[in-house]
Design a protein around this motif. Sequence first.
Motif, PDB file in Angstrom:
ATOM      1  N   LEU A  64      23.429 -19.601  81.422  1.00 54.44           N
ATOM      2  CA  LEU A  64      23.761 -18.065  81.456  1.00 54.44           C
ATOM      3  C   LEU A  64      23.333 -16.968  82.706  1.00 54.44           C
ATOM      4  N   THR A 102      19.381  -9.793  77.890  1.00 54.25           N
ATOM      5  CA  THR A 102      19.580  -9.616  76.553  1.00 54.25           C
ATOM      6  C   THR A 102      19.348 -10.965  76.471  1.00 54.25           C
ATOM      7  N   GLY A 103      20.060 -11.304  76.966  1.00 55.26           N
ATOM      8  CA  GLY A 103      19.913 -13.195  76.629  1.00 55.26           C
ATOM      9  C   GLY A 103      18.727 -14.088  77.433  1.00 55.26           C
ATOM     10  N   LEU A 133      24.519 -11.671  71.307  1.00 55.51           N
ATOM     11  CA  LEU A 133      23.013 -12.150  71.944  1.00 55.51           C
ATOM     12  C   LEU A 133      22.183 -10.978  70.711  1.00 55.51           C
ATOM     13  N   LEU A 162      29.228  -9.965  74.178  1.00 61.14           N
ATOM     14  CA  LEU A 162      29.137 -11.155  74.102  1.00 61.14           C
ATOM     15  C   LEU A 162      27.312 -10.821  73.990  1.00 61.14           C
ATOM     16  N   ARG A 163      27.029  -9.714  74.368  1.00 63.64           N
ATOM     17  CA  ARG A 163      25.722  -9.159  74.296  1.00 63.64           C
ATOM     18  C   ARG A 163      25.179  -8.776  73.021  1.00 63.64           C
ATOM     19  N   ARG A 174      34.121  -6.434  81.055  1.00 61.26           N
ATOM     20  CA  ARG A 174      33.244  -6.216  80.758  1.00 61.26           C
ATOM     21  C   ARG A 174      33.326  -5.546  79.660  1.00 61.26           C
ATOM     22  N   ALA A 198      26.925  -5.541  84.260  1.00 51.99           N
ATOM     23  CA  ALA A 198      27.421  -6.087  82.420  1.00 51.99           C
ATOM     24  C   ALA A 198      26.870  -7.456  82.434  1.00 51.99           C
ATOM     25  N   TRP A 199      27.226  -7.613  83.903  1.00 46.91           N
ATOM     26  CA  TRP A 199      26.368  -9.395  83.694  1.00 46.91           C
ATOM     27  C   TRP A 199      25.301  -9.745  83.414  1.00 46.91           C
ATOM     28  N   ARG A 209      22.884  -6.964  82.515  1.00 50.57           N
ATOM     29  CA  ARG A 209      22.913  -6.420  81.399  1.00 50.57           C
ATOM     30  C   ARG A 209      22.647  -7.567  80.318  1.00 50.57           C
ATOM     31  N   THR A 210      23.827  -8.830  80.731  1.00 48.21           N
ATOM     32  CA  THR A 210      23.492  -9.759  79.764  1.00 48.21           C
ATOM     33  C   THR A 210      22.974 -10.487  79.523  1.00 48.21           C
ATOM     34  N   PHE A 240      34.203  -8.443  77.335  1.00 47.27           N
ATOM     35  CA  PHE A 240      34.211  -9.287  77.035  1.00 47.27           C
ATOM     36  C   PHE A 240      32.664  -9.826  76.508  1.00 47.27           C
ATOM     37  N   LEU A 241      31.643  -8.954  78.002  1.00 48.12           N
ATOM     38  CA  LEU A 241      30.821  -9.100  78.290  1.00 48.12           C
ATOM     39  C   LEU A 241      29.460  -8.244  76.987  1.00 48.12           C
ATOM     40  N   ALA A 245      29.734 -19.219  78.836  1.00 45.27           N
ATOM     41  CA  ALA A 245      28.791 -18.381  78.999  1.00 45.27           C
ATOM     42  C   ALA A 245      28.653 -18.517  76.500  1.00 45.27           C
TER      43      ALA A 245
END
Lengths: 107, 139
Positions: A64, A29-30, B53, B49-50, B43, A22-23, A25-26, B45-46, A91
């Motif tokens: 990030l 996206t960033g 974004l 956040l996505r 997760r 999940a991190w 993927r984030t 939260f993420l 974040a």
Amino acid sequence: MTPRRPDVERDPGLQPERTRLAWRRTTLTGAVVAVLAGKSALHGGPSAAGLAAAGLCAALWLGLLGLAHRRIGTLAAARPAVLSPRAAAAAVLCTVALAVCGAVLVF
Amino acid sequence: MTGEGNVLGVREFARNVRLWFVPGEIREEGGTPDYRFSLANERTFLAWLRTSLALVGGGFAVDQFLPDLRWGWRVGLALALLAAGVLCAFRAVNHWVRCERAMRRGEDLPVSRFPALLGVVVAVVAIAMVVVVLLGWEG
């Protein structure tokens, strides 16, 4: 990949792995947002302000990425500690700063 | 929402904002929940956040890929998406803190009307874009 010690029992639900992804993927996206921001900043040819904005967006994305990297490090533990609110807030602030950059670039 | 509810909501939000930056305080209440629940909360939260974004990226994309639009429409749509992204990001961390606290105290997880609200906003922006793209090219 995170190396795992054989003596550590693996969570059958793979929760740490899912959180790690999940991190990832984030941050991906960033990266897309940062590339769009860079494209937007350098639209009318390179200028000092445009280069500064693109640099700032790249720095925010790196921030990030750094946060994700640190968190992924702590997720390798057998019983990962809860995410620190400071990291979560950082974040979020990176995301908000990207949006502010966007608002400035739109004008 | 009643006036009293609003005041309580603002006070709760202010307390949560303080918790973002004083992480030690969150450990003072209740017991530590199963780490897997905390990871699931992280997760979620993420994922928010996505979403945030993606909204910010959408704002950039409107600016980039609809250059023939009238200036007002282009900037308005882009700013609406960027503002939704900012709101979504703040709400993500606030909801995460609230869920974490509720889990520590063994309470029910907080309910929220934000997903429905965001859905409506995204639908309105999408309809506005369709209308603008169909009618506004010559602008």
